[in-house]
Design an enzyme around this catalytic site. Structure first.
Site, short mmCIF file in Angstrom:
data_model
loop_
_atom_site.label_atom_id
_atom_site.label_comp_id
_atom_site.label_asym_id
_atom_site.label_seq_id
_atom_site.Cartn_x
_atom_site.Cartn_y
_atom_site.Cartn_z
N CYS A 107 0.83 -1.20 0.00
CA CYS A 107 0.00 0.00 0.00
C CYS A 107 0.87 1.25 0.00
O CYS A 107 0.93 2.01 0.97
CB CYS A 107 -0.93 -0.01 1.21
SG CYS A 107 -2.19 1.28 1.16
N TYR A 156 21.17 -8.07 -2.81
CA TYR A 156 20.32 -7.05 -2.20
C TYR A 156 18.85 -7.30 -2.52
O TYR A 156 18.09 -6.38 -2.78
CB TYR A 156 20.77 -5.65 -2.63
CG TYR A 156 22.23 -5.42 -2.37
CD1 TYR A 156 22.70 -5.21 -1.08
CD2 TYR A 156 23.16 -5.48 -3.42
CE1 TYR A 156 24.05 -5.06 -0.83
CE2 TYR A 156 24.51 -5.32 -3.18
CZ TYR A 156 24.96 -5.11 -1.88
OH TYR A 156 26.30 -4.96 -1.63
#
Length: 419
Positions: free
Chosen positions: A344, A373
């Site tokens: 969101c 990463y």
């Protein structure tokens, strides 16, 4: 154009993305052992110099099973936290194979490493003072800021004026004064100029600068030249890899000339992270929605930035492959879409305005070069579960090397609640 890197490399071995998602769930990190081992060997052989060693940067990917493979291939390691040290020891690395490069850390963290027999690097005069106060007479390394940096994004530049890292080269006299004040033994110096460079000259220039600084000290055991080696993230557009062989030969000439003059027994080190693990990892996810809004065609997936943060943090590019749920000619029709996740946040975008094969609900997407990463930066934001990790072994079989989070994991850490 390498539109299907995974086909070219037989990335998924005896299985395929659909079978992997069915067995281990979506999203899912998948690693290829053969590619990982080859990249380790690339770095181990990078500089043709007898006293050179590659130190893998653990922060790029700290999965225990991958670390064991990296150790088997002969690399040493850098650590940035006690947690990384703990996992590295569990993976079988000896203390003398670990270099702790702290950044703004407590004395407790420094002494955790010292008490294990691990060499500590400090990156400020105040940290050097703290180290000396609590460990007078001890061995220490210092991180030098060479005065310039490089990187694909300002957030990955680690040298020069606008960075928090390292001691400026005009403070060498202050370093020497603190070393003398606390009777410390300066065993090494290290640097890092930034991440994802694709040409060798900036790195070579940083070596020249570091060697000039090293000549101001006597009795060093090692010089750590740093890492930042890039990989071609845009393979689908024909991006070429770093010219590692020529680059390494040029570096060897610099090291040999310096060592012959100042210290023939010194050890030289590099700090590869991304180069070792990025290309061995693919992140799989599932398309769950489509919509058009403001003229932009969105494909909604479960690949939120809780799973892969690099595009949000660094505007990073990852090639995308499409694996249809139902067999069809995926290259027959293309469309321009923006791939978004399920978090969101408006910034939850994996790939913006990409021309890709038409994607249907239920299709699987592969995010290329996600081994560095990726999972190591994953989080439980929105209380999403972190994905599992799977290794495709050299014989083509698959092996679970980290289980997916469970709902119970979300509340397991709260002392007032019993699972």
């Amino acid at each position: 154009m390498d539109q299907y890197y995974t086909i070219k490399t037989s990335f998924f071995g005896n299985t395929n993305p659909q079978q992997l998602i069915e067995q281990y769930g979506s999203p899912l990190y998948v690693y290829n052992e053969s590619i990982l081992r080859q990249r380790c060997r690339d770095m181990a052989d990078f500089i043709p110099y007898a006293n050179y060693i590659a130190n893998y940067s653990t922060k790029a990917n700290s999965n225990l099973e991958l670390l064991k493979i990296i150790r088997e291939e002969g690399l040493h390691v850098d650590a940035m936290s006690p947690g990384e040290i703990y996992v590295l020891l569990a993976a079988g690395f000896r203390p003398d194979q670990i270099f702790y490069i702290g950044n703004n850390v407590s004395i407790e963290e420094m002494m955790y490493a010292v008490n294990l027999g691990i060499t500590v690097s400090v990156d400020s005069l105040s940290q050097l003072e703290t180290f000396g106060q609590h460990n007078p007479g001890g061995n220490v390394a210092v991180r030098i800021n060479p005065g310039f940096g490089i990187g694909h994004h300002e957030k990955v530049v680690t040298g020069g004026e606008k960075t928090k890292f390292g001691i400026n080269d005009d403070r060498i006299d202050d370093v020497k004064a603190l070393i003398q004040k606390y009777n410390l033994n300066l065993v090494g110096i290290n640097q890092h100029i930034g991440s994802l460079f694709m040409e060798g000259e900036p790195y070579l220039q940083s070596i020249r600068t570091l060697l000039d600084i090293a000549s101001l000290f006597e009795g060093l055991d090692f010089i750590d030249m740093g890492g930042g080696f890039g990989i071609p993230y845009q393979k689908q557009d024909g991006e070429k890899p770093l010219e590692l062989k020529l680059f390494g030969e040029q570096a060897a000439e610099l090291l040999d000339a310096w060592a012959s003059r100042y210290n023939p027994d010194i050890q030289f080190m590099s700090e590869p992270g991304r180069y070792v693990v990025a290309e061995c990892g693919v992140l799989l996810g599932t398309a769950h929605a489509r919509k058009e809004n403001g003229g932009i065609h969105y494909v909604g997936t479960d690949l939120g930035f809780n799973v892969l943060a690099r595009p949000v943090m660094y505007d990073a590019w990852h090639d995308i492959e499409v694996y249809p749920k139902h067999k069809r000619a995926v290259d027959s029709l293309k469309e321009t879409v923006t791939i978004v996740g399920n978090i969101c946040e408006s910034g939850d975008i994996i790939a913006y305005n990409r021309q890709l094969p038409v994607i249907s609900i239920g299709d699987i997407l592969g995010v290329m070069d996600a081994g560095a990463y990726g999972h190591t930066m994953a989080s439980n934001y929105n209380n999403r579960l972190r994905p599992a990790e799977v290794l495709i072994r050299r014989d083509g079989t698959d092996k679970l090397i980290r289980r997916r989070d469970t709902m119970e994991d979300l509340i397991r850490v709260f002392p007032t609640h019993t699972v």
